[in-house]
Design an enzyme around this catalytic site. Sequence first.
Site, short mmCIF file in Angstrom:
data_model
loop_
_atom_site.label_atom_id
_atom_site.label_comp_id
_atom_site.label_asym_id
_atom_site.label_seq_id
_atom_site.Cartn_x
_atom_site.Cartn_y
_atom_site.Cartn_z
N ASN A 13 0.85 -1.20 0.00
CA ASN A 13 0.00 0.00 0.00
C ASN A 13 0.89 1.25 0.00
O ASN A 13 0.62 2.23 -0.71
CB ASN A 13 -0.88 0.06 1.25
N TYR A 44 -7.46 -13.32 8.76
CA TYR A 44 -6.28 -13.71 7.97
C TYR A 44 -6.29 -15.20 7.65
O TYR A 44 -6.61 -16.02 8.52
CB TYR A 44 -5.00 -13.46 8.76
N TYR A 45 -5.87 -15.53 6.44
CA TYR A 45 -5.58 -16.93 6.05
C TYR A 45 -4.19 -16.88 5.43
O TYR A 45 -4.04 -16.85 4.20
CB TYR A 45 -6.64 -17.43 5.06
N ALA A 71 -2.00 14.56 13.63
CA ALA A 71 -0.78 13.83 14.00
C ALA A 71 0.16 14.74 14.76
O ALA A 71 0.07 15.97 14.68
CB ALA A 71 -0.07 13.32 12.74
N ASP A 130 -1.02 3.74 6.09
CA ASP A 130 -0.11 3.53 4.96
C ASP A 130 -0.10 4.76 4.05
O ASP A 130 0.95 5.15 3.54
CB ASP A 130 -0.55 2.29 4.15
O1 KDG Z 1 -2.51 -1.18 6.82
C1 KDG Z 1 -3.44 -1.91 6.04
C2 KDG Z 1 -2.99 -3.32 6.03
O2 KDG Z 1 -3.09 -3.81 7.33
C3 KDG Z 1 -3.79 -4.19 5.11
O3 KDG Z 1 -3.70 -3.77 3.77
C4 KDG Z 1 -3.48 -5.65 5.21
O4 KDG Z 1 -1.12 -5.83 5.40
C5 KDG Z 1 -2.19 -6.07 5.86
C6 KDG Z 1 -2.27 -6.77 7.13
O5 KDG Z 1 -1.37 -7.56 7.37
O6 KDG Z 1 -3.18 -6.54 7.91
#
Ligand code: KDG
Length: 312
Positions: A37, A103-104, A230, A256
């Site tokens: 990203n 996540y997978y 920020a 990102d």
């Molecule tokens: O910052 C966004 C990311 O978290 C996303 O695109 C997916 O890289 C990723 C993750 O591991 O969560």
Amino acid sequence: MRLVTLGESLARLDAAAVGPLRHARSLGLGVAGAESNVAIGFSRLGGEAAWIGRVGADEFGGLVRATLAGEGVDLAAAVVDPSAPTGLLVKERRTSALTRVWYYRTGSAGSRLSPEDVPEDLVRTAQTLHVTGITAALSATARKAVRHAVATARAAGVPVSLDLNYRAALWEPDEAARELRRLAAEADIVFATEREARLLVDGEGPAELAGALARLGAREVLVKLGRHGAVACCDGVLHRAPGVRVEPVDPVGAGDAFAAAYLAERLRGVPVGERLAVAALAGAYVVTAMGDWEGLPSRADLEREPGDEVLR
Ligand code: KDG
């Protein structure tokens, strides 16, 4: 402007409708990955970005490569691994304000990244190396790859940028804090949310946290506060940027976008206060579009007059 980054990029399945994932009847298909990203964001702002990582020899790997190449990211150092699948993440829009990620990626090609995958010349000739805590959490070899890239960059005088990017699903807080403190001590630029900063250091508010993180070693520390902007601690001096008011539709990817824009503006020699403001604007852009990176701004987007209706 040349940025090199390494990490895992995954196929992303997005629930189109709000509600528990089990009731989603259709899922969109895209690409995710914090480091890629950032590479896309940097490339959209006119920089050259190279991504180091592994994908499977499968259709999802093809999707990742085609997407990054289509965004102008240099993939010469990307490895296609025929013996492991491309990782996958699924995004649930649990409520209109709450996104959850599944996540997978255990055993995925991306998690098999190792120091041998890091072309030293590519890192040595970069103007910035960008790494994140996600890669360090993927596996023992991926962690070594991050450490190796950081050591190579440091030895060549290439500034190292680190986004703490703590992902609770990937590792325990204690282990994360240990590794992230070590990386933060070797980085020149550190990005953190307030919560991530608290994992590593103590402090009352964002300014104190930025100062405490800076004492670990980095000359530039950025604490991101979402819609509140920020705070930065650069060479011991504090800077603040106000937030940009937007109607967010998907909060993922704001950090990102922030890092990509901050690093691009830094290499263009833009002063800290201004680059913070541009970074906050880039973060605002990305959350107004669905997807982790799709809404990343181009330079033309950033140069619109303040007060334009675009983000409201
Ligand atoms: O910052 C966004 C990311 O978290 C996303 O695109 C997916 O890289 C990723 C993750 O591991 O969560």
